[in-house]
Design a protein around this motif. Structure first.
Motif, PDB file in Angstrom:
ATOM      1  N   CYS A 112       0.445   2.361  -5.854  1.00 44.31           N
ATOM      2  CA  CYS A 112       0.697   3.463  -4.914  1.00 44.31           C
ATOM      3  C   CYS A 112       0.577   4.831  -5.583  1.00 44.31           C
ATOM      4  CB  CYS A 112       2.073   3.312  -4.284  1.00 44.31           C
ATOM      5  SG  CYS A 112       3.439   3.512  -5.467  1.00 44.31           S
ATOM      6  N   GLY A 113       0.846   4.875  -6.899  1.00 41.40           N
ATOM      7  CA  GLY A 113       0.748   6.135  -7.615  1.00 41.40           C
ATOM      8  C   GLY A 113       2.004   6.967  -7.619  1.00 41.40           C
ATOM      9  N   HIS A 114       3.048   6.589  -6.808  1.00 36.99           N
ATOM     10  CA  HIS A 114       4.267   7.417  -6.741  1.00 36.99           C
ATOM     11  C   HIS A 114       5.495   6.722  -7.289  1.00 36.99           C
ATOM     12  CE1 HIS A 114       1.748   8.916  -3.480  1.00 36.99           C
ATOM     13  NE2 HIS A 114       1.915   7.773  -2.889  1.00 36.99           N
ATOM     14  N   CYS A 115       5.553   5.395  -7.213  1.00 35.81           N
ATOM     15  CA  CYS A 115       6.773   4.682  -7.584  1.00 35.81           C
ATOM     16  C   CYS A 115       7.054   4.831  -9.077  1.00 35.81           C
ATOM     17  CB  CYS A 115       6.676   3.211  -7.208  1.00 35.81           C
ATOM     18  SG  CYS A 115       5.491   2.275  -8.210  1.00 35.81           S
ATOM     19  N   SER A 116       8.256   4.418  -9.481  1.00 35.07           N
ATOM     20  CA  SER A 116       8.651   4.572 -10.888  1.00 35.07           C
ATOM     21  C   SER A 116       7.756   3.745 -11.804  1.00 35.07           C
ATOM     22  CB  SER A 116      10.116   4.149 -11.072  1.00 35.07           C
ATOM     23  OG  SER A 116      10.289   2.786 -10.713  1.00 35.07           O
ATOM     24  N   HIS A 117       7.304   2.571 -11.319  1.00 32.09           N
ATOM     25  CA  HIS A 117       6.420   1.736 -12.144  1.00 32.09           C
ATOM     26  C   HIS A 117       5.100   2.454 -12.416  1.00 32.09           C
ATOM     27  CE1 HIS A 117       8.881  -1.878 -12.273  1.00 32.09           C
ATOM     28  NE2 HIS A 117       9.080  -1.790 -10.965  1.00 32.09           N
ATOM     29  N   CYS A 118       4.478   2.984 -11.365  1.00 33.35           N
ATOM     30  CA  CYS A 118       3.201   3.688 -11.532  1.00 33.35           C
ATOM     31  C   CYS A 118       3.355   4.896 -12.450  1.00 33.35           C
ATOM     32  CB  CYS A 118       2.653   4.139 -10.176  1.00 33.35           C
ATOM     33  SG  CYS A 118       1.960   2.805  -9.173  1.00 33.35           S
TER      34      CYS A 118
END
Length: 393
Positions: free
Chosen positions: A69-75
């Motif tokens: 997604c590009g926004h989550c903490s993982h990304c």
């Protein structure tokens, strides 16, 4: 439409499609074969094609519950290199040591702490020593079930990656991005004026990072102009040696500028961590035996500075090789785009002076210089030999 995390993978639609299928397979999509995902990947391609960018984007998509997604903490943490389950090996020196690789392999055996995978990303895998390659091979041969290895290297040639490691990886070959694609991302993402972006993309040789630096950094533009003025400035034997010294001086000066502030800060932090400046009863005892640790840091800093110097010198040699490539193309009347379209007049003059054969001899000299430096010939000697051929043909 690709996942947002792949937006910075420029001009590689086929590669992105393969990676997105792998991400889908890792999520167990019924319409995607499980063979689309594997435990070890080798990203290859010319400098500037975005090998490490693609690998990081893939790592983020693998960890992301929404597939990039590009926004989550993982990304965000993967892309910034701070994710708990990502071990990124970015060599600062000339090689990746066996000691460093053994530590990486140990971490790779752990279960993921917060994400779906334990990911090992090795940029410049062609810098692995023989011992480091052997240590990595054992892990790639018998990988833990939740571990993915992502290796980046210029090619699958045995000089870059050992045959045994390459045979256990899925190879993803990236290509040189088109100038239009590079210019588009410079305008869209970096806010660079379209005319400046078009110029930087055209003269970058398909190297995205190089294009961005040329577009934004006046010093980089000046350095390129100095390098590409070399062929026309070699009018005497004295100029041969003067220009060789100037080129080596440019590389050393850039390396010194890059290293100075960082080295001082690292050394100060290490000394503080080791108890420097302490006044308590245990301060003197704690400081004993720290000389070896400080010496090791200084050794690594020296290796990093040497690599920076060689990288600057190699960039200059690549610029020169592009100039002589253009001369050969013009001498033969080939209807192909020039690597240096802004120097069309200078290229035409050089083509009339020494023709295609003379340009080819000079191009060979530039490539021989690159190879000699790679083989640890003293840079000044290698550059002087090259300059002599550029002068005499």
């Amino acid at each position: 439409m690709s996942s947002p995390v792949f937006d910075d993978v420029i001009g590689q639609p086929d590669a992105v499609e393969v990676l997105e299928l792998a991400v889908a397979a890792s999520h167990g999509d019924a319409d995607v074969p499980t063979s689309a995902m594997t435990h070890a990947w080798l990203f290859t391609g010319p400098p500037g094609s975005g090998r490490s960018v693609a690998a990081r984007a893939f790592a983020a998509a693998l960890e992301c519950p929404d597939r990039g997604c590009g926004h989550c903490s993982h990304c965000r943490t993967v892309l910034h290199g701070t994710h708990a389950d990502l071990k990124a090996v970015v060599p600062e020196g000339l090689t990746i040591s066996v000691k460093e690789m053994r530590a990486v392999v140990q971490q790779a055996a752990r279960r993921p702490a917060t994400g779906r995978w334990q990911i090992v990303l090795i940029e410049d895998a062609d810098r692995l020593t023989e011992g480091a390659s052997n240590a990595l091979l054992k892990a790639v041969e018998e990988p833990p079930p939740h571990t993915v290895f992502l290796l980046c290297a210029p090619s699958t040639h045995p000089d870059d990656v050992s045959v045994t490691i390459r045979s256990r990886c899925r190879v993803l070959a990236l290509r040189t991005p088109a100038a239009e694609a590079i210019a588009d991302v410079l305008v869209r993402r970096d806010g660079i004026d379209s005319e400046q972006a078009d110029w930087a993309a055209a003269v970058s040789g398909g190297h995205v990072g190089r294009a961005r630096r040329l577009a934004r950094d006046e010093q980089a533009r000046d350095e390129r102009a100095r390098i590409l003025a070399l062929p026309g400035s070699l009018r005497s034997m004295s100029a041969v040696f003067a220009e060789a010294e100037e080129l080596i001086g440019l590389a050393k000066g850039t390396a010194k500028t890059v290293s100075e502030k960082r080295d001082a800060a690292e050394l100060e932090e290490l000394k503080t961590a080791l108890g420097a400046g302490g006044t308590g009863k245990g301060a003197v005892g704690a400081a004993r035996g720290t000389a070896g640790v400080v010496k090791e840091l200084e050794r690594r800093q020296k290796s990093r500075a040497t690599r920076t110097e060689r990288d600057v010198l190699d960039r200059a040699l690549i610029d020169l090789s592009g100039f002589y490539r253009d001369v050969i193309a013009v001498a033969f009347g080939a209807e192909v785009p020039l690597t240096n379209p802004d120097l069309a007049d200078e290229v035409a003059v050089a083509a009339s002076r020494f023709g295609a054969v003379g340009a080819l001899r000079r191009l060979d000299a530039v490539l021989a210089c690159r190879e000699a430096i790679e083989l640890n010939v003293k840079p000044l000697i290698a550059v002087e030999a090259m300059m002599m051929t550029l002068y005499r043909g």
